[in-house]
Design an enzyme around this catalytic site. Sequence first.
Site, PDB file in Angstrom:
ATOM      1  N   ARG B  66       9.418   4.593   5.901  1.00  0.00           N
ATOM      2  CA  ARG B  66       9.713   5.066   6.922  1.00  0.00           C
ATOM      3  C   ARG B  66      11.141   5.265   7.043  1.00  0.00           C
ATOM      4  NH1 ARG B  66       4.839   6.481   8.819  1.00  0.00           N
ATOM      5  NH2 ARG B  66       3.720   4.672   9.303  1.00  0.00           N
ATOM      6  N   ASP B 307      -0.803   2.913  -0.057  1.00  0.00           N
ATOM      7  CA  ASP B 307      -1.191   3.973   1.196  1.00  0.00           C
ATOM      8  C   ASP B 307      -0.443   3.064   2.517  1.00  0.00           C
ATOM      9  OD1 ASP B 307      -1.480   5.868   2.595  1.00  0.00           O
ATOM     10  OD2 ASP B 307      -3.423   5.505   3.093  1.00  0.00           O
ATOM     11  N   HIS B 311       4.028   0.361  11.034  1.00  0.00           N
ATOM     12  CA  HIS B 311       4.036   0.661  12.198  1.00  0.00           C
ATOM     13  C   HIS B 311       4.728  -0.306  13.314  1.00  0.00           C
ATOM     14  CE1 HIS B 311       2.125   4.620  12.275  1.00  0.00           C
ATOM     15  NE2 HIS B 311       1.101   4.137  11.675  1.00  0.00           N
TER      16      HIS B 311
END
Lengths: 326, 429
Positions: B66, B307, B311
């Site tokens: 991120r 993967d 979040h």
Amino acid sequence: MASDNIQLDKNGHLKHFLSTEGLSRNLLFDILDHAESFAGVGDRAVKKVPILRGKTIVNLFFEPSTRTRTTFELAAKRLSADVLNLNIAQSATSKGESLQDTLQTLEAMHCDMFVVRHASSGAAHFIASQVSPRIRIINAGDGNHAHPTQAMLDMFTIRRHKPDFTKLKVAIVGDILHSRVARSEIHALTTLGVNEVRVIAPLTLLPSKVESLGVHVFHDMEKGLENVDVIIMLRLQRERMRNALLPSEKEFFVSHGLTEEKLKAAKDDAIVMHPGPINRGVEIDTQVADGERSVILQQVSHGIAIRMAVMAMCMGSPDELSAVES
Amino acid sequence: MTRLHIKNGRIVDPANEIDEVGDVFVVDGKIVSVISSPDNFSADRVIDADNRIVCPAFIDLCARMREPGQEHKGTIASETHAAVSSGISTICYPPDTQPVIDTPAVAELIQQRAQQVNKIRIFPLGALTVGLQGQRLTEMLSLKRAGCVGVSNASTNNDNTDVLKNALAYARSCDMTVFLQVENTHLSSNGVAHDGAISTRLGLSPIPETAETIAISQALLLIEDIGGPVHFGRLSSARSVALIAEAKKSGLPVSADVGICHLHLSEMDVDGYNSDCHLRPPLRSQRDREALCQAITSGAIDAICSDHQPHDNDAKAAPFAETEAGASTIELLLPLVMNLVRKKIFSLQDAIAALSCRPAAVLKTGGGSLSPGLSADIAIIDPEQHFSVEENHLISAGKNNPFVGWELVGAVTHTIFEGELVYQSNISS
């Protein structure tokens, strides 16, 4: 998954009404029986019972609706509750407030029940999982998933005409793919022990593996209607033509519109239902919609009784309920 | 001089076909000897690996940390700590950061951050097109010089076959591998779940399997003309596996990976609107899941990746279709793979290979084995360690982990990166 147990309290009583799936046959019959006793309230001089006096019910509509919202409002008022109508489409969420913040704000105002309509499947489940345990949630339609009060008012209407569900063949016709009403009806009908549930639609309007819901699939309407006792027509949205799911309204009317001619395939005493609003000349011929087999307007008035029953059951203790009914 | 001696472990090094008990010797960040002891070796540090597995550290072909752009979901520092706890030493970084990795500056920034943390190697993938918009090609040669090991569409729209054809051809002339995660967006449109019984029941917009298979078929036909190499990431269906297997058989320069969630979970796990199982590609049927597992053994699928997509809580706290896709998985990569080994879904050797030498071959960067002379990137595993996955013990900043509540057996006790011990579990010696 415990997804649907969220609807029941620890004693197995209805706490939230989110879906007709995962509820017992007895509980569905309870809803119908309670609705039967409330059905008379509208005929009284004083159209009110004091079951939910002092309670505040919020109609939380994230999607526009007139008739569903109105019948919920009327149902709540007949139960003597205070009602707050919130059309969120024009409210805070369009200013960027998250769904969670909206819920917390309403909770802080000490509301007791949210009646929720939302464009996203699972929204009512999500809200039920987020709010504090004293708040009750009723699903007034979430995406393509469920519209349980509509399904139950249809069951109520069917039972008034055909008291024994186990003998019935029921056909649901039209846009099953996008229909939350159809999904809730299928679960209710199979739970209530209906002999056969059929869905009739072109392949483009059927979700994949629809048979897994316990229905028989027909593409040809005349074959599908053969010997059925109940015909439930679904509304066809205009945008289905834009998305290349159907060539035209005209062709749909030819293949799947309910006409007097097609109706002949069904049993002589078959009833015709439609959740409204009707597209005359698209899914149903005017003659049939207004004909003697049609129970469409009865469905609307039964909607109030069913919604009173569900609200009272979710909020009230069973004792209070039976006191009013006696 | 730092000298490390790993004693008495079960050495599993698939690239060198080694599976026996022995020692590994490391000097100055390089492996100097395996099994046989070098003359007069005196170690600065000895790790007793009795009853443990000693293997090459893992190469994760797809993990998002991120940074830059979404640091509220995770940072290279926070996610590196999670990665090393699972024995990972190398990750491949998709270009869908903010800004996108379409200039050398962004690629360099990411590698600098990795160097500051100094526990893991990050190989960025450059964007296939500017801004991942699917229109103009990026300066692939400059990206390559800035450290990008390949170019990728991340998981964005690749419906324009003319652009895809040109991108494949230009990447080939730059000698860069193309990493694709493809989906026909006309077929997936606004879908959020596998087109099957569960999406029908829950009323969720479906993503048919053909959204993936048609896009793969289309790309394979272009590769037949243009060449490769091309790596297909995150396969989700049995038919996709069959397409890749057939392409490999006919000699096309292709490889593939699967995300760890797709080896454990299926559409059933979405039931109850479980937004932690909202993934892209979607979790498909049991049959698909079984075919993906079998493809590890057959070799149709080369690598297992995390993967990883951490979040923030808000991203998953909404009605299902409105939540963001992706799961936070990196710290469970090894335990989840060991779970399948225990169930005899595939062998330990194939599992380690799919985490080390096989992804190394995709990257063409070397590594992925315990060959003398290579960087000493080593993982030590306790195959009998029982633990339960608890949310408040998760290391990743992303708590969107679908495996919370699972009981797992097998965990990493030590991770060694370039000869340095960068992770040691609390309960290990």
